[in-house]
Design an enzyme around this catalytic site. Structure first.
Site, PDB file in Angstrom:
ATOM      1  N   ASP A 409      64.161  40.766  77.465  1.00  0.00           N
ATOM      2  CA  ASP A 409      62.803  41.028  78.382  1.00  0.00           C
ATOM      3  C   ASP A 409      61.679  40.099  78.272  1.00  0.00           C
ATOM      4  OD1 ASP A 409      61.966  40.808  80.412  1.00  0.00           O
ATOM      5  OD2 ASP A 409      60.242  42.326  80.631  1.00  0.00           O
ATOM      6  N   THR A 411      58.445  38.940  80.824  1.00  0.00           N
ATOM      7  CA  THR A 411      56.993  39.469  80.841  1.00  0.00           C
ATOM      8  C   THR A 411      56.945  40.545  79.677  1.00  0.00           C
ATOM      9  OG1 THR A 411      57.483  38.039  82.719  1.00  0.00           O
ATOM     10  CG2 THR A 411      55.840  39.958  82.633  1.00  0.00           C
ATOM     11  N   LYS A 586      48.695  20.723  94.810  1.00  0.00           N
ATOM     12  CA  LYS A 586      49.032  20.647  92.980  1.00  0.00           C
ATOM     13  C   LYS A 586      50.560  21.520  92.898  1.00  0.00           C
ATOM     14  CE  LYS A 586      47.429  25.897  92.208  1.00  0.00           C
ATOM     15  NZ  LYS A 586      46.640  26.896  91.514  1.00  0.00           N
ATOM     16  N   THR A 695      65.134  37.146  82.757  1.00  0.00           N
ATOM     17  CA  THR A 695      63.911  37.077  83.106  1.00  0.00           C
ATOM     18  C   THR A 695      64.317  37.787  84.578  1.00  0.00           C
ATOM     19  OG1 THR A 695      61.613  36.359  83.135  1.00  0.00           O
ATOM     20  CG2 THR A 695      63.082  35.230  82.118  1.00  0.00           C
ATOM     21  N   ASP A 803      60.360  46.182  78.200  1.00  0.00           N
ATOM     22  CA  ASP A 803      59.454  47.119  78.226  1.00  0.00           C
ATOM     23  C   ASP A 803      58.759  47.899  79.813  1.00  0.00           C
ATOM     24  OD1 ASP A 803      56.307  45.339  79.641  1.00  0.00           O
ATOM     25  OD2 ASP A 803      58.194  45.085  79.443  1.00  0.00           O
ATOM     26  N   ASN A 806      62.694  47.071  85.352  1.00  0.00           N
ATOM     27  CA  ASN A 806      63.435  47.020  85.792  1.00  0.00           C
ATOM     28  C   ASN A 806      64.445  46.498  84.122  1.00  0.00           C
ATOM     29  OD1 ASN A 806      61.373  45.681  84.745  1.00  0.00           O
ATOM     30  ND2 ASN A 806      62.527  43.392  84.877  1.00  0.00           N
TER      31      ASN A 806
END
EC number: 7.6.2.1
Length: 1065
Positions: A409, A411, A586, A695, A803, A806
């Site tokens: 993963d 994140t 932006k 991810t 972690d 999911n």
């Protein structure tokens, strides 16, 4: 007026006996019926009553007793067994191995008098010991799992009732309960958001444990319930939620909220914006929600696969070898009977020979390997270099030594999920972290100068006439970054200042920023650090504070939020002091390049910053006159009111502004990687492990992180797989990808789904050749699917690291699951086989512990097989010499003692052996690559040990037969003593690094044998073993059986040394 009935609505007829009155709920319109006892469920699809299919539900606020169906309990359960299935389940898992089933049949055969060869305990005690060790180990793991689940299920929440607020455990929460969730608290069940304490009437949600996305999600309460004066009023109103059946879609929801006691009744549609899914965390304020789904019907649980009992590849290989040994056993038994010319009751003779040579398959092998696994697990837990590591499944440590694919993963696993502003680029000059004080001085000088200049010079006319100074360019860029965002400053009491006072005085120490993206917070925090601070914001205005403390007020005229399609966000603001209207924007460089005025540096600098692993945003502005803005607003409002092609028309109107914008700057933000992620990934790559990153985050973010973490090396190209929606597009894109070589692949979850649907084999074949693969926008079930396909297509071992909640499906599907204890809970680490505290610990877990566990188990298993084959060879020689009689050579305690107290400790001490020091294993990960071929335990090494066993068994037995003089009991004494000494010497020959416990084990075993000779007078002549004749005969036989092997080992080490010996010399 009749409401239109949704297509998925169910109809219920419930008739109550007591009152004699029946109520038919047809899409919640109540009709009175007169009837007797009846309970009928009439669905549109007319399913039979017996099936428990998920179906839509009506949930009354605060009245869980008014339910129309039974709902599961709100418990998390990661256990493999329950109280009743534990013993049958464990025994089934043991006896499904051919190995253990064989010994069970063997032990049972001893109850038949014609087949009995010795005492019953010689067969039942070893089998009982094996099963006892296994049952105890599984019981300990199940108890640990139960304790961890209990901790999560016992978390306390507040529940609104008619008696006030009461405390309830997470496991006691029911559908219909009104639950209060505080800030930073985990949502315990799937709920509909009813109220918030936030003034702006919304709340932010952290969902990275559910979908892997770092962005905070904005959630809106039901408007009707948010307007109520207090939370307790929720119990006074008569209202219900009508919700769709439970499903796995975490991104969509369909339902309605109805309040019956108002005039007219209130109906509101509910969508994903009104939901609070379990496993998410409340990021702002205190919320109240009504529980919709619990237990196994939770979205997070439905996206998780059931835990399965993992069986290691090593165990399967050992099982395969035992089948070969069983084949050898049958062949030897048939040969013995054939040499007797199948005389008499030959079928009974075959069974007796099968029992006689049963030692060919060692029962102690399973015990030794299982106890070895316990030792490896203990070593992992005790390793001070990887503190906090927990082994949750002690059955598969050898798997860690043979991983070919690592799926991780992003994140919270590779990154800390903390954004840091790294670079401001103005085209001619760039400011890094070390030169931010220059930016600060430019901002300070601008506002100092403005405060000293007369008001007449502050207008826009001067700036157009005079060439812009560097200070004004920096100021324009910083001001644009400070205004163009969706960030809201929130003030909290800090013990000294209360919330209201902090908000009034814009107290710095009490302010926190809330936004749906951590990137935006990093940008706003940076503008604060250089002197321009965002101090206030609501729906229509924004306040900035200058370095001198002056407050600048801006009116927000329009906001164009960021979408994955547009890849940009814009805002139109009016400066209250000058009346200037400015359009700031932006976005990603790919879209902004066509919007800004022509320049010659944008593309090059964006590429340079991206190569450094920074997330690049291009910031631009456009000044608008009042007339231009009024014209735009009129067209924009008109477009928003259109019924057909609304989004297209709105986009067209916005695009009319997005032309010839002034390029102000580039910003570079870095998602902080966890400590030592780069060297760890480098180590894994050098070890021959291919790393895939799966991810739920955006494509640009995932690509940046892959570059930043050096998952993709600087020299490698990246192929970004275009978004495909059908078979034809997928075919073209796969052909384009096939032409690339040594190229990392980046693909989104949607494209992946299309490719796997039509071209599964072709896609997996191409992807497996890539040095690295990044899959973004992946659903939890998709992650598990990728792992499963990798296993099926390559046949290689996979390891999944994550972690969040999911990642649980992926972790449980992989051959080896590793959970990282993240900031957002322990769901992944609880479901994993191994739990670590930091990603960098993975390197040592695989390179040192995985490698050692596999090599040690390989040596141990082959040695135990050798030990058993030696004694079986001796039995075969003995039987063939004595006219193929099915008579045992050693009886009773000798046969049990041989594989237990006489040789067990030295053989088991091989679990302490290692070929290189752990520092060398970490320094040279290429040593790990050697194991991927499975050479430590292969048919070749197995055959070598079989030949060694036959040689040694034959030498010992023939030597004893040649050298004995008169009595048969002397053969037993000479051969058995030579056998014990040979085994002890062979252990010494196998050991590569001596440990003091190994020496103790060797001496202890020898002492036990010598001491026990006094009690073995039934089998051995005690007076004979004290003679010189006995000693020289045993010495000669032992030397002849072992010395040639020592010579061969020396020559092999001299002329063909293994790779590790070059590093240790």
């Amino acid at each position: 007026m009749r409401r239109e009935e949704p297509a998925w609505a169910c109809h219920y007829i419930v008739v109550e006996e007591k009152s004699g009155t029946a109520f038919a709920y047809q899409n919640h319109l109540r009709l009175e019926l007169q009837s007797g006892e009846l309970l009928v469920r009439c669905c549109e699809c007319m399913r039979c009553c017996g099936r428990r299919d998920p179906r839509p539900r009506t949930v009354w606020l605060g009245h869980p007793e008014k339910r129309d169906q039974r709902y599961p309990r709100n418990v998390i359960n990661n256990q493999k067994y329950n109280f009743f299935t534990f013993l049958p389940g464990v025994l089934f898992n043991q006896f499904k191995y051919f190995f253990n089933l064989y010994f069970l049949l063997l032990a049972c055969s001893q109850f038949v008098p014609e087949m009995r060869l010795g005492a019953l305990y010689t067969y039942w005690v070893p089998l009982g010991f094996v099963l006892a060790v296994t049952i105890i180990r599984e019981a300990v793991e199940e108890i640990r799992c139960y304790t961890r689940d209990k901790e999560v299920n016992s978390q306390i929440y507040s529940k609104l009732t008619a008696r006030g607020t009461v405390k309830v455990k997470s496991s006691s929460i029911q559908v219909g309960d009104l639950i209060i969730v505080e800030k930073n608290q985990r949502v315990p069940a799937d709920m509909i958001f009813l109220r918030t304490s936030e003034k702006n009437g919304s709340c932010f949600l952290r969902t990275d444990q559910l979908d892997g996305e770092t962005d905070w999600k904005l959630r809106l309460p039901v408007a009707c319930t948010q307007r109520l004066p207090t939370a307790s009023d929720l119990l006074q109103i008569r209202s219900y939620v009508y919700a769709e059946e439970p499903n796995i879609d975490i991104h969509n929801f369909v339902g309605t909220f109805t309040r019956e006691d108002s005039d007219p009744p209130v109906n509101e549609s509910l969508s994903i914006e009104n939901t609070l899914w379990a496993s998410t965390v409340i990021a702002s304020g205190t919320v109240v929600g009504v529980v919709l789904y619990t237990g196994r019907e939770l979205r997070s649980v439905m996206n998780t696969s059931n835990p399965r009992s993992k069986i290691g590849l090593f165990d399967l290989e050992v099982n395969c070898l035992t089948k070969i040994l069983f084949g050898a056993l049958v062949v030897v038994s048939l040969v013995m009977v054939a040499l007797q010319h199948f005389a008499g009751r030959w079928y009974l003779q075959i069974i007796r020979f099968l029992l006689l040579f049963s030692n060919i398959i060692p029962i102690s092998l399973r015990v030794n390997l299982d106890m070895g696994k316990i030792v490896y697990s203990w070593m992992i837990r005790r390793d001070s270099k990887i503190p906090g590591t927990v082994v949750r499944s002690s059955t598969i440590p050898e798997q860690l030594g043979r991983i070919s694919y690592l799926l991780t993963d992003k994140t919270g696993t590779l990154t800390q999920n903390e954004m840091v502003f790294k670079r401001l680029h103005l085209g001619t000059v760039a400011y890094g972290l070390d030169s931010m004080d220059e930016v600060q001085s430019h901002i300070f000088s601008i506002y100092t100068q403005q405060s000293q200049d007369p008001p007449a010079l502050k207008g826009p006319t001067l700036a157009t006439k005079v060439r812009k100074t560097m200070s004004s360019r920096v100021h324009e860029a910083v001001k644009a970054i400070a205004l163009c965002h969706n960030v809201t400053p929130v003030y909290e009491s800090n013990g000294v200042t209360d919330q209201a006072e902090a908000e009034r005085h814009y107290e710095d120490s009490c302010r926190v920023y809330q936004a749906s993206s951590p990137d935006e917070v990093a940008l706003v925090q940076w503008t604060e650090s250089v002197g321009l601070t965002l101090v206030g914001r609501d729906q229509s205005s924004m306040q900035l504070r200058t370095p001198g403390g002056q407050i600048l007020n801006f009116t927000i005229l329009q906001i164009f939020p960021f979408t994955y399609e547009s890849k940009r966000m814009g805002i139109i603001v009016r400066d209250e002091s000058t009346g200037e209207i400015t359009f700031y924007m932006k976005g990603a460089d790919v879209v902004m390049a066509g919007i800004v005025q022509y320049n010659d540096w944008l593309e090059e600098e964006c590429g340079n910053m991206a190569r450094e692993g920074l997330r690049v945003l291009v910031v631009a502005k456009k000044s608008l006159t009042e007339e231009q803005y009024q014209d735009f607003e009129a067209r924009y409002v008109q477009a928003k009111l259109s019924v057909h092609d609304r989004s297209l028309k709105v986009a067209t109107v916005i695009e009319s502004l997005e032309m010839e914008m002034e390029l102000l700057c580039l910003t570079g933000v870095e998602d902080q990687l966890q400590a030592d992620v780069r060297p760890t990934l480098e180590t894994l790559r050098n070890a021959g492990i291919k790393v895939w990153m799966l991810t739920g985050d955006k494509l640009e973010t995932a690509t940046c992180t892959a570059k930043n973490a050096h998952l993709v090396t600087r020299t490698q190209d990246i192929h970004i797989f275009r978004l495909v929606t059908n078979r034809g597009e997928a075919h073209l894109e796969l052909n384009a990808f096939r032409r690339k070589h040594d190229c990392a692949l980046v693909i989104s979850g949607d494209s992946l789904e299309v490719c796997l649907k039509y071209y599964e084999y072709e896609f997996m074949e191409l992807a497996c050749q890539c040095p690295a693969v990044v899959c973004c926008r992946c659903a939890p079930t998709q992650k598990a699917q990728i792992v499963r396909l990798l296993k099926e297509r390559t046949g290689k071992l996979t390891c999944a690291v994550g972690d969040g909640g999911n990642d649980v499906s992926m972790i449980q599907e992989a051959d080896c699951g590793v959970g990282v204890e993240g900031k957002e809970g322990k769901q992944a680490s609880l479901a994993a086989d191994f739990s670590i505290t930091q990603f960098k610990h993975l390197g040592r877990l695989l390179m040192v512990h995985g490698r050692n566990s596999y090599k040690r188990s390989a040596a141990l298993s082959q040695f135990v097989i050798h030990r058993s084959l030696c004694i079986s060879t001796m039995q075969a020689v003995f039987s063939s010499v004595f006219y193929f009689a099915s008579v045992p050579l050693y009886q009773g305690f000798l046969i049990i003692g041989y594989s237990t107290i006489y040789t067990m400790f030295p053989v088991f001490s091989l679990v302490l052996d290692k070929d290189v020091k752990s520092e060398v294993a970490m320094l040279y990960p290429e040593l790990y690559k050697d194991l991927l071929k499975g050479r430590p335990l292969s048919y070749k090494t197995f055959l070598i040990w079989v030949l060694i066993s036959i040689y040694q068994g034959s030498i010992i037995m023939y030597g004893a037969l040649l050298l004995f003089e008169s009595e048969f009991v002397h053969i037993v004494a000479i051969s058995f003593t030579s056998l014990i000494l040979t085994e002890l010497l062979m252990v010494a020959l196998t050991i590569q690094t001596w440990h003091w416990l190994m020496i103790v084990a060797e001496l202890l075993s020898l002492s036990c044998y010598i001491a026990s000779l006094v009690f073995l007078h039934e089998f051995i002549d005690v007076y004979f073993i004290a003679t010189l004749s006995f000693l020289w005969k045993v010495t000669v036989i032992t030397l002849v059986s072992c010395l040639p092997l020592y010579v061969l080992k020396y020559l092999r080490r001299r002329f063909s040394p293994p790779s590790y010996s070059k590093l240790t010399s």
